[in-house]
Design an enzyme around this catalytic site. Sequence first.
Site, PDB file in Angstrom:
ATOM      1  CE  LYS A 170      44.099  32.557  21.805  1.00  0.00           C
ATOM      2  NZ  LYS A 170      43.410  33.362  22.848  1.00  0.00           N
ATOM      3  N   GLY A 221      43.697  30.600  34.130  1.00  0.00           N
ATOM      4  CA  GLY A 221      42.314  30.713  33.694  1.00  0.00           C
ATOM      5  C   GLY A 221      41.433  29.688  34.371  1.00  0.00           C
ATOM      6  CB  THR A 223      38.958  24.262  36.724  1.00  0.00           C
ATOM      7  OG1 THR A 223      39.547  24.944  37.846  1.00  0.00           O
ATOM      8  CG2 THR A 223      39.221  22.770  36.854  1.00  0.00           C
ATOM      9  CD  GLU A 243      46.317  31.096  39.371  1.00  0.00           C
ATOM     10  OE1 GLU A 243      45.163  30.673  39.646  1.00  0.00           O
ATOM     11  OE2 GLU A 243      46.580  32.274  39.142  1.00  0.00           O
ATOM     12  CB  CYS A 277      42.978  33.331  40.573  1.00  0.00           C
ATOM     13  SG  CYS A 277      42.854  33.341  38.778  1.00  0.00           S
ATOM     14  CD  GLU A 374      37.003  31.289  40.656  1.00  0.00           C
ATOM     15  OE1 GLU A 374      37.977  32.041  40.882  1.00  0.00           O
ATOM     16  OE2 GLU A 374      37.030  30.390  39.798  1.00  0.00           O
TER      17      GLU A 374
END
Length: 470
Positions: A170, A221, A223, A243, A277, A374
């Site tokens: 997906k 994606g 957290t 991740e 990331c 972030e």
Amino acid sequence: MQPNVKLYIDGKPAAARGMFEVVNPATAEPFAQCPSADLQMLDTAVAAARKAFPAWAAKDIEDRATLVEQIGDALEARKEEFTKLLSSEQGKPVHSGAVGEIMGALAWLRATAKLRPAVDVIKDDDVSYVEVRRKPLGVVASITPWNHPVMIAIWHVIPALIAGNTVVIKPSSMTPLTTLLLAELANEILPAGVVNSVAGEGGLGQAISSHPGIDKIVFTGSTPTGRHIMESAAANLKRLTLELGGNDAAIVLADADVDAIAPKIFAKTFGNSGQTCAALKRLYVHDSIHDALADRLAQMAKDAKMGPGDNPESQYGPIQNKSQFDFVVELADDARSQGAQFLAGGKADDGAGYFYPLTVVTQVTDGMRLVDEEQFGPILPIIRYHDVEDVLARANDNPNGLGGSIWSSDIDTATALAARMETGTAWVNDHATISPDAPFGGAKQSGIGVEFGHYGLEEYMQLQTIRIAK
């Protein structure tokens, strides 16, 4: 032109349950329609993957690898189509970021196709023979993000296939088209049901996380989303590779060569307009060279050419979506209200699209949102420091732990400091460089498990101990 992408289930195009718009971030306008799936289609896709699993798992790994290599050949044959479509939906320039992602994905596919799981002999004596084998898990669900939709799909799907698993993928609804096109290529080559694709919202992600027919989820994606996946996956103890977010710190020591490191720090910060990331996101610089390095980076930011992906002169593209664009603006405004100094950028143009200029900010410190959160965009906070032990503690004082780096002319000192960073990867005089032969994953709340190389391949397999009595 409307790209003609389809959902594939059990080796055939699946009738969509609806369509949704895909926006070009350079114009902030829809440019394509994407087919969407519903929960019944997800059930059908999982059933197809389960049906295809025994035969695919039983196939010799060399035969599986040959088919995977053919997917790479098909991708290479259509690389220009993929590059243009990727630029339209993600925003990265055709002639740099987009072609770089496609060629990187090809290299990664071919390197991963050469991996073979080990068989470890633990004991072989007069009493018994004991060995450890690796076996595929079953059905793997891949949920991919919007920043690198082709590359990360390759990272997820190819090791799953080499290991002998079947897949339901997906993509992000922000950038579904190239990922679905990749799944279409796979279906032209692989047996029916080995790779199945669904897209859209309507609870699909949640349903994947809790689906009893899925044995493992690999997700890249945020957290918070990773936490939700982990909670939902507990029902049948799904294996997980997550991740997640990073807020990577870099520490520049007093002896660093500003001229030598500035271009690399700039590239590792602003590549893909900061939407990576493992990008460098917090830059701690010793007081003695702070101003020199900050000024150099600011000048490079001012000289950079930002524009639409189809402009050959564009070096950097827009932020991919409005939500992320608004978040970057919010962080910049918060820093400005607290006295931050903007050496470059800091204000979006009034034109079309989600363009935010490459931005360099000083007079910031820990405790400010721009440093602690972030940003995932083209804005770099530079934090002045005096004491190395203090700054290492500050760099580690963050819930994220994806990557970090030390920059110095003294390799031994830098390496010793890098080893003390609470991160999954620590670089010396580099940042964000990864390769298909070395494991990559996060510490703390930046994830669970690793990707890449033999370590990553094992994430898609179950250990089985074989004991033979003599």
